[in-house]
Write a protein that holds these residues in place. Structure first.
Motif, PDB file in Angstrom:
ATOM      1  N   SER A 179       0.805  -1.228   0.000  1.00  0.00           N
ATOM      2  CA  SER A 179       0.000   0.000   0.000  1.00  0.00           C
ATOM      3  C   SER A 179       0.831   1.267   0.000  1.00  0.00           C
ATOM      4  CB  SER A 179      -0.945   0.018   1.213  1.00  0.00           C
ATOM      5  OG  SER A 179      -0.228   0.258   2.413  1.00  0.00           O
ATOM      6  N   HIS A 192       0.831   3.396  -2.825  1.00  0.00           N
ATOM      7  CA  HIS A 192      -0.431   4.101  -3.051  1.00  0.00           C
ATOM      8  C   HIS A 192      -0.676   5.135  -1.954  1.00  0.00           C
ATOM      9  CE1 HIS A 192      -2.329   1.629  -6.286  1.00  0.00           C
ATOM     10  NE2 HIS A 192      -1.480   0.732  -5.847  1.00  0.00           N
ATOM     11  N   PHE A 243      -6.025   1.952  -0.381  1.00  0.00           N
ATOM     12  CA  PHE A 243      -6.605   1.114  -1.422  1.00  0.00           C
ATOM     13  C   PHE A 243      -8.102   1.385  -1.477  1.00  0.00           C
ATOM     14  CE2 PHE A 243      -3.080  -2.109  -0.720  1.00  0.00           C
ATOM     15  CZ  PHE A 243      -2.527  -1.968  -1.984  1.00  0.00           C
ATOM     16  N   SER A 244      -8.668   1.324  -2.657  1.00  0.00           N
ATOM     17  CA  SER A 244     -10.126   1.356  -2.736  1.00  0.00           C
ATOM     18  C   SER A 244     -10.677   0.082  -2.104  1.00  0.00           C
ATOM     19  CB  SER A 244     -10.584   1.459  -4.192  1.00  0.00           C
ATOM     20  OG  SER A 244     -10.355   0.237  -4.877  1.00  0.00           O
ATOM     21  N   SER A 252     -10.685  -2.745  -4.549  1.00  0.00           N
ATOM     22  CA  SER A 252      -9.358  -3.293  -4.840  1.00  0.00           C
ATOM     23  C   SER A 252      -8.902  -4.248  -3.749  1.00  0.00           C
ATOM     24  CB  SER A 252      -8.338  -2.161  -4.994  1.00  0.00           C
ATOM     25  OG  SER A 252      -8.591  -1.396  -6.149  1.00  0.00           O
ATOM     26  N   GLY A 271     -12.558   3.938   0.102  1.00  0.00           N
ATOM     27  CA  GLY A 271     -11.431   3.053   0.352  1.00  0.00           C
ATOM     28  C   GLY A 271     -10.950   3.167   1.780  1.00  0.00           C
ATOM     29  N   VAL A 331      -0.035  -5.880  -8.126  1.00  0.00           N
ATOM     30  CA  VAL A 331      -0.925  -5.034  -7.330  1.00  0.00           C
ATOM     31  C   VAL A 331      -1.033  -3.641  -7.951  1.00  0.00           C
ATOM     32  CG1 VAL A 331      -1.266  -3.957  -5.069  1.00  0.00           C
ATOM     33  CG2 VAL A 331      -0.477  -6.323  -5.217  1.00  0.00           C
ATOM     34  N   THR A 360      -4.590  -2.059  -9.311  1.00  0.00           N
ATOM     35  CA  THR A 360      -5.212  -0.988  -8.527  1.00  0.00           C
ATOM     36  C   THR A 360      -5.008   0.401  -9.112  1.00  0.00           C
ATOM     37  OG1 THR A 360      -3.215  -0.869  -7.137  1.00  0.00           O
ATOM     38  CG2 THR A 360      -5.005  -2.293  -6.381  1.00  0.00           C
TER      39      THR A 360
END
Length: 283
Positions: free
Chosen positions: A31, A34, A38-39, A42, A80, A278, A282
């Motif tokens: 993660s 991101h 995460f949503s 996802s 998310g 991933v 995503t």
């Protein structure tokens, strides 16, 4: 001796294949590319790739939200979950332990932790004891715990995270008498139990190593994600149970060494393709 197979420490081993543990691994391993978010769709899709039912994944996410481990957030109108600041700090600290290519350190002496926590903070006292076990400490007696010197920073960070500095003291020490140090170490730590953790991991991971040893070229990203995430989930508790004792205090056939080699064979081959999977899923 406090066995790693009692109480919360044993429960951590048993939970390694549960949705909660897999979600923690997903957030910890992937993660941060991101921004820790995460949503919802996802993370549920990633969980289903790991054989977690959608209802179980949603239930685990809801529990993490209630406990403040994950925070519900929208990005561009999409619902998310992001990691809490405390969890991000835990992940950063965990990288130093879980992804460390461990070798037995030189004997630098010991760190002692002594604490006396009031009865009205009994829950904090229990939490402290549980977490001391989880970072590799052993109980000498009552409120006195011991670990190799390299765990000093872990002990200090633990006290600060629980806000118990005024109830706890940390010392550096040498073992002088009366039992021989290797004998005392065997009394303080459940070395057989730690060995079993490593042996169990090796039993689980060896078929994965053998499978990928037959494959040439770039690993299939989806298969890499499935295998690496499950193996990492099984592995990430072991380096915490193991305090990292000097070699002279370990059994001659210490299972931690081959287990570490096994994990990093998988990590080196699959971590990159798993992350790419991933990121592509995503984005």
């Amino acid at each position: 001796m406090v066995s790693i197979f009692t109480g919360e420490a044993r429960d951590l081993v048993d939970r390694s294949a549960r949705p909660q543990s897999l979600i923690i691994t997903i957030y910890g391993a992937y993660s941060r590319n991101h921004g820790g978010w995460f949503s919802a769709n996802s993370i549920i899709q990633l969980c289903t790739e790991l054989d977690v039912q959608e209802d179980a994944a949603r239930s685990a996410l809801a529990r993490f939200k209630r406990r403040g481990i994950l925070i519900s957030k929208k990005q561009n109108g999409v619902i998310g979950y992001s990691t809490s600041p405390e969890m991000r700090k835990t992940f950063d600290q965990g990288d130093n332990r879980v992804l460390q290519r461990r070798e037995a350190p030189i004997n630098q002496g010991w760190i002692l932790v002594a604490f006396s926590i009031p009865e009205n903070l009994r829950a904090v006292r229990y939490q402290l004891r549980s977490r001391l076990i989880r970072i590799g400490f052993a109980q000498v007696t009552g409120g006195l715990w011991i670990a190799p010197m390299q765990l000093a920073d872990d002990a200090i960070s633990l006290a600060q995270s629980l806000n118990i500095e005024k109830y706890m003291n940390v010392f550096s020490a040498e073992h002088m008498a009366f039992s021989p140090t290797p004998v005392a170490v065997g009394q303080w730590w459940d070395l057989n139990g730690i060995q079993e953790v490593y042996k169990s991991f090796n039993k689980t991971a060896r078929p994965v190593v053998n499978y990928w040893a037959t494959k040439r070229g770039t690993p299939d990203p989806q298969k890499a994600f499935r295998d690496y995430t499950k193996i990492l989930t099984n592995w990430r508790h072991a380096p915490y149970f193991d305090p990292g004792l000097p070699k002279e205090f370990l059994p001659k056939t210490w299972a931690g060494f081959p287990a570490t080699q096994t994990f990093f064979k998988i990590h080196d081959k699959l971590a990159g393709p798993a992350l790419n999977y991933v990121l592509n899923l995503t984005k």
